[in-house]
Write an enzyme that holds these catalytic residues in place. Structure first.
Site, PDB file in Angstrom:
ATOM      1  N   HIS A  72       0.824  -1.217   0.000  1.00 31.33           N
ATOM      2  CA  HIS A  72       0.000   0.000   0.000  1.00 31.33           C
ATOM      3  C   HIS A  72       0.852   1.258   0.000  1.00 31.33           C
ATOM      4  CE1 HIS A  72       0.994  -0.528   4.264  1.00 31.33           C
ATOM      5  NE2 HIS A  72       0.697   0.760   4.444  1.00 31.33           N
ATOM      6  N   ASP A  99       0.644   5.089   1.841  1.00 33.02           N
ATOM      7  CA  ASP A  99      -0.043   5.596   3.038  1.00 33.02           C
ATOM      8  C   ASP A  99      -1.103   6.650   2.725  1.00 33.02           C
ATOM      9  OD1 ASP A  99       1.174   3.988   4.931  1.00 33.02           O
ATOM     10  OD2 ASP A  99       2.916   5.305   5.052  1.00 33.02           O
ATOM     11  N   HIS A 103       4.783   0.023   0.159  1.00 35.72           N
ATOM     12  CA  HIS A 103       5.504  -0.725   1.184  1.00 35.72           C
ATOM     13  C   HIS A 103       4.571  -1.743   1.827  1.00 35.72           C
ATOM     14  CE1 HIS A 103       3.478   2.515   3.317  1.00 35.72           C
ATOM     15  NE2 HIS A 103       3.521   1.769   4.414  1.00 35.72           N
ATOM     16  N   ARG A 156       6.434   6.590  14.543  1.00 33.75           N
ATOM     17  CA  ARG A 156       6.045   6.848  13.147  1.00 33.75           C
ATOM     18  C   ARG A 156       5.608   8.296  12.989  1.00 33.75           C
ATOM     19  NH1 ARG A 156       1.815   6.195   9.332  1.00 33.75           N
ATOM     20  NH2 ARG A 156       2.146   4.508   7.848  1.00 33.75           N
TER      21      ARG A 156
HETATM   22  C1  SIN Z   1       3.182   0.689   7.731  1.00 31.19           C
HETATM   23  O1  SIN Z   1       2.479   0.222   6.849  1.00 31.19           O
HETATM   24  O2  SIN Z   1       3.271   1.889   7.860  1.00 31.19           O
HETATM   25  C2  SIN Z   1       3.927  -0.215   8.659  1.00 31.19           C
HETATM   26  C3  SIN Z   1       5.184  -0.713   8.076  1.00 31.19           C
HETATM   27  C4  SIN Z   1       5.948  -1.545   9.055  1.00 31.19           C
HETATM   28  O3  SIN Z   1       5.566  -1.617  10.235  1.00 31.19           O
HETATM   29  O4  SIN Z   1       6.951  -2.140   8.659  1.00 31.19           O
END
Ligand code: SIN
Length: 283
Positions: A107, A109, A257, A272
């Site tokens: 996906h 973000d 990602h 994050r």
């Molecule tokens: C995410 O999709 O932002 C998480 C990625 C991760 O935890 O590696």
């Protein structure tokens, strides 16, 4: 000046991680004073490789924010609580007894919003002894590799995107979402990057990208199934192994990602930050 040293470029090194995307930037300390050169350098590498990585960083939430803010305003999540004093920095944790991992499908973000994220920064505070990697896929390559016939058929097509409520039902409810007030947001399937001018495929897994505008589900399903497979082809990807102090910063405008959920029984704790983006430009 506050007496802290400026981030030095004396020994900085760029180490590509794979043929498709991703580069580590070595010998740089993001806790120092972040001069405009830090932004210019890191942004140049980000635009070239789509995702950049740093090792052995020791940052407070405020220092993480300082770095992210070089790129623009920070998205403050309406339902995820921020760390005290650092609005926009939130914790992404999988505990040893949890099975579900956030983001374990390809996906980009916030694709379910009208102005999706420019970039996301993930900072590892605790890493499992093995597993828990994150994978990235170069969506310029995914677009370029489509046949002329597919490109012609799908030119101008828009995707229908929604917050993946059903899959993340309990988490979504905790965060205040209700299934019936989640809007569908349209985006161009082929997008133009505002800085590089390059065209990429803009598409997420089926929990977010639910359909193609103007097509019945049964018509678009084979196309969506194909693109879901296509965007994760190994030759478009790189895979990052986390250690405590590692940082990944990806450009959601050209890279997808996914988290790899293969570390049940161990704790993984990340901080994050998401940098706000603009309306998506059609290619
Ligand atoms: C995410 O999709 O932002 C998480 C990625 C991760 O935890 O590696």
């Amino acid at each position: 000046m506050d007496g802290k040293s400026h981030t030095s470029f004396e020994n900085v090194e760029i180490r590509p991680l794979a043929g498709a995307c991703g580069a580590e930037i070595l010998n740089i300390d993001l806790a120092g004073n972040l001069t405009p050169e830090v932004y210019e350098f890191c942004n140049r590498v980000l635009l070239e490789y789509g995702v950049i990585f740093f090792r052995d960083q020791d940052l407070t939430p405020q220092q993480l924010l300082n770095f992210a803010e070089l790129w623009g305003d920070i998205h403050v999540h309406p339902h995820q609580p921020s760390l005290p004093g650092a609005p926009g920095v939130w914790e992404l944790i999988k505990e040893p007894d949890e099975r579900m991992a956030i983001g374990d499908n390809w996906h980009s973000d916030q694709m379910f919003t009208a102005e999706p994220a420019l970039g996301t920064i993930l900072y590892a505070k605790e890493a499992p002894p093995y597993g828990g990697d994150t994978m990235f896929s170069n969506m310029y390559m995914a677009y370029d590799a489509l046949s002329a016939g597919m490109k012609a058929m799908l030119a101008g097509v828009k995707t229908l995107n929604k917050y993946p409520f059903e899959r993340a039902r309990n988490r979504a409810l905790q965060q205040g979402f209700k299934a019936d007030d989640i809007p569908t947001v349209e985006h161009p399937l082929f997008r133009r990057h505002p800085e590089t001018g390059r065209t990429s495929l803009y598409f997420s897994y089926g929990g977010t990208t639910r359909g193609l505008a103007g097509m019945r589900d049964e018509e678009s399903a084979p196309i969506r199934n194909y693109l879901t497979w296509h965007m994760g082809r190994p030759e478009f990807t790189c895979r990052f192994r986390w250690e405590v102090g590692s940082i990944a910063f990806w450009d959601n405008r050209c890279v997808n990602h996914r988290a790899v959920n293969d570390y049940h029984g161990f704790r993984r704790y990340m901080q994050r930050v998401t940098i706000k983006g603009d309306a998506v430009i059609a290619a």
